[in-house]
Scaffold this active site. Structure first.
Site, PDB file in Angstrom:
ATOM      1  N   HIS A  48     -12.801  57.928  52.141  1.00  0.00           N
ATOM      2  CA  HIS A  48     -12.466  56.978  53.024  1.00  0.00           C
ATOM      3  C   HIS A  48     -13.717  56.907  54.063  1.00  0.00           C
ATOM      4  O   HIS A  48     -14.841  57.622  53.993  1.00  0.00           O
ATOM      5  CB  HIS A  48     -11.391  57.606  54.285  1.00  0.00           C
ATOM      6  CG  HIS A  48     -11.842  58.793  54.991  1.00  0.00           C
ATOM      7  ND1 HIS A  48     -12.348  58.770  56.011  1.00  0.00           N
ATOM      8  CD2 HIS A  48     -11.451  60.100  54.557  1.00  0.00           C
ATOM      9  CE1 HIS A  48     -12.671  60.266  56.359  1.00  0.00           C
ATOM     10  NE2 HIS A  48     -12.102  60.944  55.589  1.00  0.00           N
ATOM     11  N   ASP A  77     -17.769  63.817  56.054  1.00  0.00           N
ATOM     12  CA  ASP A  77     -16.392  63.502  56.023  1.00  0.00           C
ATOM     13  C   ASP A  77     -16.374  61.984  56.462  1.00  0.00           C
ATOM     14  O   ASP A  77     -16.135  61.845  57.825  1.00  0.00           O
ATOM     15  CB  ASP A  77     -15.679  64.449  57.126  1.00  0.00           C
ATOM     16  CG  ASP A  77     -14.197  64.243  57.079  1.00  0.00           C
ATOM     17  OD1 ASP A  77     -13.593  63.273  56.468  1.00  0.00           O
ATOM     18  OD2 ASP A  77     -13.723  64.504  58.200  1.00  0.00           O
ATOM     19  N   GLU A  92      -8.527  56.831  57.307  1.00  0.00           N
ATOM     20  CA  GLU A  92      -7.795  58.052  57.191  1.00  0.00           C
ATOM     21  C   GLU A  92      -7.626  58.887  58.201  1.00  0.00           C
ATOM     22  O   GLU A  92      -6.718  59.710  58.203  1.00  0.00           O
ATOM     23  CB  GLU A  92      -8.663  58.928  56.314  1.00  0.00           C
ATOM     24  CG  GLU A  92      -7.978  60.114  55.354  1.00  0.00           C
ATOM     25  CD  GLU A  92      -8.179  61.294  55.996  1.00  0.00           C
ATOM     26  OE1 GLU A  92      -7.672  62.347  55.790  1.00  0.00           O
ATOM     27  OE2 GLU A  92      -9.388  61.238  57.009  1.00  0.00           O
ATOM     28  N   GLU A  93      -8.675  59.072  59.354  1.00  0.00           N
ATOM     29  CA  GLU A  93      -8.780  60.066  60.327  1.00  0.00           C
ATOM     30  C   GLU A  93      -7.608  60.042  61.143  1.00  0.00           C
ATOM     31  O   GLU A  93      -6.984  61.116  61.694  1.00  0.00           O
ATOM     32  CB  GLU A  93      -9.968  59.834  61.033  1.00  0.00           C
ATOM     33  CG  GLU A  93     -11.369  60.163  60.404  1.00  0.00           C
ATOM     34  CD  GLU A  93     -11.310  61.559  59.754  1.00  0.00           C
ATOM     35  OE1 GLU A  93     -10.452  62.475  60.183  1.00  0.00           O
ATOM     36  OE2 GLU A  93     -12.286  62.121  58.971  1.00  0.00           O
ATOM     37  N   ASP A 138     -12.657  64.606  49.433  1.00  0.00           N
ATOM     38  CA  ASP A 138     -12.649  64.409  50.840  1.00  0.00           C
ATOM     39  C   ASP A 138     -12.703  66.066  51.349  1.00  0.00           C
ATOM     40  O   ASP A 138     -12.302  66.246  52.558  1.00  0.00           O
ATOM     41  CB  ASP A 138     -11.388  63.764  51.656  1.00  0.00           C
ATOM     42  CG  ASP A 138     -11.402  63.319  52.983  1.00  0.00           C
ATOM     43  OD1 ASP A 138     -12.395  63.680  53.681  1.00  0.00           O
ATOM     44  OD2 ASP A 138     -10.457  63.319  53.676  1.00  0.00           O
ATOM     45  N   HIS A 143     -15.546  67.186  61.924  1.00  0.00           N
ATOM     46  CA  HIS A 143     -15.240  66.663  63.121  1.00  0.00           C
ATOM     47  C   HIS A 143     -16.211  66.894  64.189  1.00  0.00           C
ATOM     48  O   HIS A 143     -15.563  66.815  65.476  1.00  0.00           O
ATOM     49  CB  HIS A 143     -13.803  66.755  63.355  1.00  0.00           C
ATOM     50  CG  HIS A 143     -12.764  66.119  62.457  1.00  0.00           C
ATOM     51  ND1 HIS A 143     -11.273  66.234  62.631  1.00  0.00           N
ATOM     52  CD2 HIS A 143     -12.956  65.558  61.149  1.00  0.00           C
ATOM     53  CE1 HIS A 143     -10.726  65.746  61.536  1.00  0.00           C
ATOM     54  NE2 HIS A 143     -11.700  65.100  60.834  1.00  0.00           N
TER      55      HIS A 143
END
Lengths: 476, 476
Positions: free
Chosen positions: B283, B297, B331-332, B361, B438
């Site tokens: 993504h 990510d 995606e997140e 991922d 993140h």
């Protein structure tokens, strides 16, 4: 190994005709078994989960850190923490006094930010931390990225009017910190308008590390800040890719004169030679960049030293010489105006009676060695003591010659007093310690209650032995 | 081990009467030596420092990350990065199109802060990051600190009007993330006014990690933010010490409807069965909390997948089936409105022809295994392929059954398509990956050019084999 050192020492002493002196030193072992039992008792009481000494260093430190937060020199938070520490010591029934540290200039951080305009499509705020003592400024300019002072010279023609970014590799603290200390000077000499320095750390989670910087006479004072390792590496990629790097560095800061603080001085008076003084301590002040900054640098240091003193005192031991705990104020950027400097100056007349200056300021991990700085006879004495007492029950068997000096103890050491420090488990370049040092990550989460206890036991044992020895640690 | 599995499979198939089918599957090895040579060539070209493929994944990713910065879903930075990626693919001479992802609600972070008033003598700003999709708010209240949902229930009487702080331990992502996902719901049910969650990470340098959270019908929506591990531990100490914890949580955020984005879809058409599609991708969107967020990510994921496609294409290979690279958007926090969901929906008529959905991922470290989710015959086929081809020249010998599904590939998998993912060197709870995930530390500094190359080679090899096999990977 310790035996080999002992044999070597015996040979060396015999050769230099110092054998008589050596036999004097041996007197300190007049009651080796009794001392070994005392050391075992100190260890047992700290390891006993029911004892008030078990994890007491961690608890005392956590309370101070959680309650008062970061303790920048000259801040009210530091002064409140110092007062509270002194009150705690008084409540413990140990002699304590506050010795003033006067008329220093405190540095106050204001708003600060770093914004990347190009090559990004939108302005991007970057993490940064202004360096201690840096002037403020508001600079928008292109950047030149260098990887060393030599590289800076090679790119000298690009520097005028630019922000110099030091995207230097981590070698070790002593080597890499030169860019933090004098990066602004060298950049300004070539006409730079600001300096950004890769944080002095082996590892980062986009975590900038501050620290003190300096200016030089006749060189323009330009603002200087630390950036995260990741951003230094990013700037280097951009520069090598030929992308224009356009930045704004905004920093407020103030230098406020006539600030005051205190050294906390607590002691257990010697039963035979009260005028003979063994100093142990750490510094109370810290940087100001996170919620708990100063837990490890140097909260753990001064608290474990105090707990070592308290352990000796509360165990009913009455060593022959005076053990003096000092929580110095103003190590981080104090220099000649720091509490340690002032202590040495205020107590100059006592300096001939100072036997040793011990400082803990590189963390409180499981102790593995002692650093020693002093004369050859002092080293022999110290190595002998370590191999006699620490080998049997502790894991602290090594003495690193020339590794005893630290910043605060150095002021006492300059009077010829031997210096000792504790050395904990870490990599050769202290990667664990420097990962958190001067960053927002210098928190209680770095501290381990058991490892702090091990330091308390080790330091208390060392100080009991040094304070009670028949013959004092020699200076020569 | 692989031989044992093969023997076991032979037995199992013989017993179930599927031997005929198995002999069909073996056809995919009609030219094992030729395929092995092709794989060796792919590896050699990427490892050759003079080749355009050497470190090309790292370079492409670094350019995108450095130039466009974080790529929050719905942001212009993401859209510019997507357009640039599509242009790069076009310039590479590979078929590419943009497939719209329409009418989602984008979440925009505004100003946010967390301030500690008590027990500190002065207000202390703490590091925090609002959780994705959280509502804004401006709450000043005392805090209740809990260590689990059970502990929350035990302290239910204390919760009304308070901020609930989840000072929970790291177990692994799947377990601990529950507090991020539904912490606000459970706290609000008991009358809390806000929720603060320990960052979902094994290690911290005062580094908060964001991520998506959710609300439930008929439960008040309260603001929710992540705090650093160190601060969660601090709050727990304060609470257990009986200190009052008084905080202000200020968060702005907006949910903006009717946002649009694109999936990037590039493909190498199959020479024999062009309608048969093998999907690989990652993504493009990321969180927004650092200078380079989304490098790992999932920048590394989609870029290595694209480089694998490009490697096959530029090597002049013409596999029988179509290899389709997709860079999914959203995606997140996309859920059912994400690009992957939309892709599966838009291409539902093709789903019967989808052979496999591969997603990367969880980082791009040295690959050590494949995860596989599908039927038993598919698993047997896949394990056979891996032991035949990967064991001789790669270090990727293991297949983890049931470990093939990821968020985006799951939408394709829901149509019965087998799913595969790459598994890199890490601890069992992926501590390396989740240390940066993140957080502002999700940067290019996490990425290793050689390890990215290893992923490119591994994925290209797998897809060449799957796309060119005589018999396709079965679904059952």
């Amino acid at each position: 190994m310790a035996n080999q050192i002992l044999v070597f020492c015996l040979l060396a002493l015999a050769i230099t005709g110092s054998l008589a002196r050596f036999s004097d030193i041996r007197k300190k072992y007049s009651d080796i078994q009794r001392n070994q039992q005392i050391l075992k008792n100190l260890k047992d009481v700290v390891e006993d989960p029911a004892s008030q000494f078990h994890h007491s260093a961690y608890r005392r430190l956590a309370y101070l850190v959680d309650t008062y937060g970061p303790r920048l020199w000259g801040s009210q938070s530091l002064e409140l923490a110092i007062q509270d520490l002194a009150n705690q010591i008084k409540e413990d029934g140990i002699d304590v006094r506050l010795e003033p540290v006067r008329n220093f200039t405190k540095w106050v951080r204001g708003q600060e930010s770093l914004t990347l305009f190009e090559p990004r499509p939108f302005p991007q705020k970057l993490k940064m931390i202004g360096l201690g003592r840096s002037v403020g400024g508001n600079v928008t300019a292109d950047a030149v990225v260098v990887t060393s002072f030599d590289d800076l010279q090679a790119k000298a023609h690009l520097v005028p009017g630019k922000i110099v970014i030091y995207a230097v590799p981590w070698v070790n603290y002593e080597t890499t910190v030169a860019y933090r200390g004098s990066g602004a000077i060298e950049a300004a000499k070539l006409g730079a308008v600001a300096a950004l320095v890769r944080s002095i750390t082996p590892f980062s989670i986009e975590s900038p590390h501050t620290g003190s910087m300096s200016y030089a006479a006749n060189v323009t004072q330009i603002p200087a800040a630390a950036i995260a390792v990741e951003d230094a590496e990013m700037f280097l990629r951009m520069f090598e890719r030929g992308q224009r790097i356009r930045l704004n560095l905004y920093m407020e800061s103030w230098n406020v004169p006539n600030a005051n603080s205190f050294n906390v001085v607590a002691e257990l008076r010697g039963s035979v030679y009260p005028e003979k003084i063994l100093v142990l301590g750490g510094h109370t002040d810290s940087w100001d960049v996170g919620s708990q900054t100063g837990a490890n640098d140097d909260g753990g240091g001064f608290v474990t030293c105090y707990e070592a003193l308290r352990l000796i005192a509360k165990s009913g031991l009455t060593p022959k010489r005076t053990i003096r705990f000092i929580a110095w104020s103003g190590e981080e950027y104090g220099g000649s105006l720091s509490g340690a400097s002032q202590y040495a100056n205020d107590h100059k007349d006592e300096m001939d009676n100072h036997i040793v200056a011990f400082e803990s300021d590189l963390g409180s991990r499981t102790p593995v060695a002692w650093g020693f700085s002093g004369g050859q006879n002092g080293l022999n004495y110290f190595q002998d003591l370590v191999s006699t007492y620490f080998k049997p029950i502790y894991n602290i068997t090594e003495v690193l010659d020339g590794e005893g000096e630290m910043v605060d103890s150095g002021y006492i050491g300059s009077y010829g007093v031997p210096m000792v420090r504790n050395i904990g488990q870490d990599t050769p370049s202290n990667d664990y310690y420097f990962t958190f040092h001067h960053s927002a990550g210098d928190s209680m989460s770095v501290m381990d209650p058991d490892q702090m206890d091990e330091n308390v036991v080790g330091i208390a044992s060392l100080f009991y032995l040094l304070a009670d020895a028949d013959v004092a640690l020699p200076r020569d």
